[in-house]
Each structure stands twice: as C-alpha cells, then as structure tokens.
Design an enzyme around this catalytic site. Sequence first.
Site, PDB file in Angstrom:
ATOM      1  CG  ASP A  88      -1.868   5.604   6.025  1.00 22.34           C
ATOM      2  OD1 ASP A  88      -1.690   4.366   6.073  1.00 22.34           O
ATOM      3  OD2 ASP A  88      -1.208   6.366   5.308  1.00 22.34           O
ATOM      4  CE  LYS A 147      -0.745   1.858   0.282  1.00 23.39           C
ATOM      5  NZ  LYS A 147      -0.313   3.216   0.551  1.00 23.39           N
ATOM      6  CD  GLN A 195       2.131   5.778  -0.801  1.00 26.01           C
ATOM      7  OE1 GLN A 195       1.122   5.077  -0.737  1.00 26.01           O
ATOM      8  NE2 GLN A 195       3.242   5.469  -0.162  1.00 26.01           N
TER       9      GLN A 195
END
Length: 303
Positions: free
Chosen positions: A121, A54, A98
């Site tokens: 997200d 990422k 994460q």
Amino acid sequence: MSATLIDGKARAAALRETVAAAVGRLKKDAGLEPGLAVVLVGEDPASKVYVANKARLTRECGMRSIEHILPEETSQADLIALVETLNADPGVDGILVQMPLPAHIDSDAVVLAIDPEKDVDGLHPVNAGLIVLGKPGLIPCTPQGCVILAKEALAEKTGGDLSGLDALVVGRSILVGKPVALLLQNENCTVTMAHSRTRDLETACRKADILVAAVGRPKMIRGDWIKPGACVIDVGINRIDAPERGEGKTRLVGDVDFEAASEIAGQITPVPGGVGPMTIACLLANAVRAACRRRGLAEPDLD
Ligand code: NDP
C-alpha cells in the site's frame, strides 16, 4: 463533451494483463508464485466488497491470495502479531491491512509494524520517505494510478514527459494528495498543493495544466475553473442522491463537476471508471515488484 475521456477501467485491465504475464514468467523461470495477504478487521460492507475484489483479482493474475478476516473486537496487539507473522512468512510478498480500522486500533502503529519491503500500500514511513527522496520504493496505489493516467493522457502532447507542466493537487492527505504531489514533482512538474485553507482555489485551478482533485466533496471544482485543455484527474468518490433515477436512488460523482469540466478540459477521468479501477491494478503490480525485490530478481516493467 469536447475533452477526451480517460478510460481508467480499460487501462486497469491492461495493467492487470501485464501483471498476469509477469507472474506467468516468474512462475516459469523462477518457480515463484507471489503471495498477497489482505487483512480485514470488522464488518464494514464497503471494505468487505473491496477485499473480496482484491482477492479475486489477485487470483486472476495468477498470484496466491491470503485473506485474514478478523472480528471487529480484535485487539491492536493481536492484529500486530498477525502482521508480524505475515512479515516472517516467506510465502507472503505483500501485506495490505484494509483501512479504516476500528476506532480502538491505532492505524499508524499497525502500518509501522508492516515490513516496508512488503508494504504494497506504500503507507509505511520508509516508503513515504523514498518518494520524498525520489528513490524506488513501494508507491501508494491510488497516486501511482493518477500519474500513470495523466502521463498517458498527455503522451500525444508531451511524449510522456511532464517536465515543466503546472500541476495542482487539491487535497493533502497522506493516502492521496501528498504522494501524488511528490510523484508529479519527481516527474519535473511545477506542483502547487491546495487544501481547506487555500485562499483562492479558483485562481490556482485556472493555472493548472494537470489538475488532480482528491478532496471528497461532490462537484466542488467547477467547470469554469478549469484551464482550457487541462488534464483533469478526479480521485474523489462521493455518493449523492439521484432522485432522477427513482425514489431513494443514489449515484457516484467525483470532486469535479464532470459535465461542465468535460466541455473545457483536454482530458478528464470519469467517476466511476477513472482513477478507482487503477488502485487495485497498481496494488497487484506492487505485489509483483515486492516479490522480485525481496528475492533480488530483475523487476519486470509494470507500468
Ligand atoms: P481526506 O479527507 O483524507 O483529505 C481530503 C483533503 O481535501 C484534505 O487535505 C483537505 O484539506 C482537503 N479539503 C477539504 N475541503 C477542502 C476545500 N474546501 N478546498 C480545498 N481542499 C479541501 O481524503 P482522501 O485524500 O483520503 O480522499 C479524497 C477523496 O478521494 C475521497 O472522495 C475518497 O473517497 C477518494 N479516494 C478515492 C480512491 C480511489 O481509489 N479512487 C482512493 C482513496 C480516496 P485539509 O488537509 O486542510 O483538511
């Protein structure tokens, strides 16, 4: 194989190029360099690789990557304090924590702490609610990737309009199944959701013009369950033994029996190389959207 292969890798590369071009224009016209913060807690090897990818792809698109790698024993309070600092930082446009987090941390509490405008997200209840309302919010990345792939795969047949098609989503997680089903409903599909208590999955599969599998069970959806000509989007990532590759070797497969399904489907995503690569590309697109919205700038077209 008679189905057309949906090349998620190539589509993701194209989306990243679109994102990079949009970032270039934002820098030139508005002096803006979007910043994407990624927070990793602990040592999970798969998460470490994912976070490193990422960060690299964020930089390759011309954005600022901010990485926070915290030890496994980080307390929930310290993690939430970091999220609050990132919320308040004007140079941070997107925040991604994460998952999975270590067991002693309540991930719902952490997601709730993220400013919904920076929730790239798309997991905050505000963004989940905006999908339900069919209003613009930040859409979770994997579901967003599924819909882009399905729309484009069917573009020749439908002109990009999925209205009236029968869609089946197998799996009802907050991360994938539920948002995919809502997004397809917002595209005017007639959506059925299946899960572990569904009585006759085979019959439901046979009716689906679009079948999205997000279960986490290798090759669970059999080829002969697929409606001839259907568009199959396989989200599952399952590692299985592959003795044919040598002793102790493994390989990745999806939730759909690809070999058999690709003889019957019209279009199908491979695993790997289908939905997976779209997830990070959609994350980068969300970071640019968030950067523009927060500043009241016109949002570039990033599909
Ligand atoms: P979850 O485990 O959270 O959800 C799985 C879903 O599958 C549940 O809703 C469950 O039903 C349903 N299910 C389980 N068994 C059956 C069955 N026999 N028949 C029908 N439905 C069943 O998984 P995720 O949604 O997080 O992930 C699904 C898959 O997608 C995994 O393989 C994961 O690795 C992959 N994935 C891939 C991503 C990518 O970038 N490509 C991103 C995220 C996930 P119930 O609710 O009743 O328990």
